[in-house]
Design an enzyme around this catalytic site. Structure first.
Site, PDB file in Angstrom:
ATOM      1  N   GLU A  89       0.464  -1.269  -0.119  1.00  0.00           N
ATOM      2  CA  GLU A  89      -0.188  -0.265  -0.349  1.00  0.00           C
ATOM      3  C   GLU A  89       0.751   1.271  -0.081  1.00  0.00           C
ATOM      4  OE1 GLU A  89      -2.877  -0.411  -0.888  1.00  0.00           O
ATOM      5  OE2 GLU A  89      -3.525  -1.884   0.276  1.00  0.00           O
ATOM      6  N   HIS A 108      -2.650   2.615   8.763  1.00  0.00           N
ATOM      7  CA  HIS A 108      -3.519   2.059   8.179  1.00  0.00           C
ATOM      8  C   HIS A 108      -3.947   0.232   8.750  1.00  0.00           C
ATOM      9  CE1 HIS A 108      -5.920  -0.608   5.056  1.00  0.00           C
ATOM     10  NE2 HIS A 108      -4.773  -0.953   4.393  1.00  0.00           N
ATOM     11  N   HIS A 110      -6.677  -3.542   9.446  1.00  0.00           N
ATOM     12  CA  HIS A 110      -8.470  -3.777   9.209  1.00  0.00           C
ATOM     13  C   HIS A 110      -9.170  -3.691  10.381  1.00  0.00           C
ATOM     14  CE1 HIS A 110      -6.056  -6.051   5.328  1.00  0.00           C
ATOM     15  NE2 HIS A 110      -5.918  -3.859   5.136  1.00  0.00           N
ATOM     16  N   HIS A 171     -12.543  -2.995   2.848  1.00  0.00           N
ATOM     17  CA  HIS A 171     -10.798  -3.188   3.344  1.00  0.00           C
ATOM     18  C   HIS A 171     -10.462  -3.119   4.483  1.00  0.00           C
ATOM     19  CE1 HIS A 171      -6.719  -2.229   1.079  1.00  0.00           C
ATOM     20  NE2 HIS A 171      -6.444  -2.410   2.435  1.00  0.00           N
TER      21      HIS A 171
HETATM   22 ZN   LIG Z   1      -5.125  -3.242   3.447  1.00  0.00          ZN
END
Ligand SMILES: [Zn+2]
Length: 229
Positions: A89, A108, A110, A171
Site C-alpha cells: 500500500e 492503515h 483492518h 477493506h
Molecule cells: Zn489493507
C-alpha cells in the site's frame, strides 16, 4: 526564524533508528490489542523528502529497524531503499504525505468494526459528537478499488478531503496525523467510534446530530485546541 515541523537538517543515525523502532512498536501494539490482525496493517512516517514505511509481508514480531523501507516521496517502489520491499500500500501512503503537508504519519489497519462498516460501504454519519474529531460531519467510506492500486490511492485521497481519516470500502481504515502517536490515537478513536456506531445500528439505529449541533462541536474542539496550543 519561521518554525518548521519537519526539520530540514539531516536525520541522525540515532533519530533514524528510534523512528524505525517506534514504527515497529506501534505495529506490535496494534496486534496486541486486537486492533489489527496478522500483517495487514501498515504505517508510514515522513522523514524529510522521503517516508519510512513498514515492509511487505513481514510478521511484526520478526521486524527489525533496518527492515523498515525508505521511499522517496517523489519516487515509486523501485526507488525504495532497504532489504525488504515496502508495503503493497505504499501508493496511498506516499500520495497522502505528498498531498497533505499537515500530516507526517499515516496508519492503515483492518480493524474489525471499522472494516465491518467498510464492508457495507457505509461511512459513519454524525451519530456521535466525536465524529468531529476527524474533521467534518461524517467519516467517509472511499469508493472500492483493488488493494495496492493507484485507483485505491485516488479514492482514499478523495475520501480524506477536509478529513484526517476515512474507511476504505471492503477493506479497512486509514488515519493520518502530525505525528505517529497522533495518527495512531486517531485510528484507535475511529475503531471505537465504528464499534459504537455498529452497536447503535443493532438497536434501531442512531439519532443523528444536526449540522448546527455539529458546528457547535467543531467550535468547542477548536476552542479547546487553541487553549492547549
Ligand atoms: Zn489493507
Amino acid at each position: 526564524m519561521p518554525a518548521s515541523r519537519t526539520p530540514k537538517r539531516k536525520t541522525s543515525k540515532a533519530d533514524d533508528t528510534a523512528l524505525r523502532r517506534a514504527i515497529i512498536d506501534h505495529c506490535l501494539a496494534m496486534n496486541a490489542t486486537g486492533f489489527n490482525q496478522g500483517t495487514s496493517g501498515n504505517i508510514s512516517v515522513r522523514q524529510g523528502e522521503a517516508m519510512l514505511i513498514t515492509p511487505s509481508g513481514i510478521p511484526y514480531a520478526a521486524m527489525t529497524p533496518e527492515m523498515i523501507a525508505r521511499l522517496p516521496l517523489s519516487g515509486g517502489r523501485e526507488d525504495a531503499e532497504g532489504p525488504k520491499a515496502p508495503s503493497s500500500e505504499w501508493r496511498f501512503h506516499r500520495d497522502i504525505l505528498n498531498a497533505r503537508p499537515e500530516f507526517d504519519a499515516v496508519v492503515h489497519a483492518h480493524a474489525p468494526y471499522a472494516t465491518a462498516l467498510a464492508m457495507t460501504r457505509r461511512g459513519i454519519p454524525a451519530s456521535h459528537y466525536m465524529v468531529a474529531l476527524f474533521g467534518g460531519d461524517d467519516v467517509r467510506c472511499a469508493d472500492y478499488a483493488t488493494f495496492g492500486t493507484q485507483a485505491l490511492s485516488d479514492a482514499a485521497l478523495a475520501a480524506l478531503a477536509d478529513r484526517n481519516a476515512c474507511l476504505l470500502a471492503n477493506h479497512g481504515l486509514l488515519a493520518c496525523g502530525p505525528s505517529l502517536e497522533k495518527a495512531m490515537a486517531l485510528a484507535v478513536e475511529l475503531e471505537a467510534l465504528a464499534r459504537q456506531h455498529h452497536l447503535a445500528l443493532q438497536i434501531g439505529g442512531p439519532a443523528l446530530l444536526s449540522p448546527r449541533q455539529m458546528a457547535e462541536t467543531h467550535e468547542m474542539i477548536r476552542a479547546l485546541n487553541y487553549g492547549r496550543g
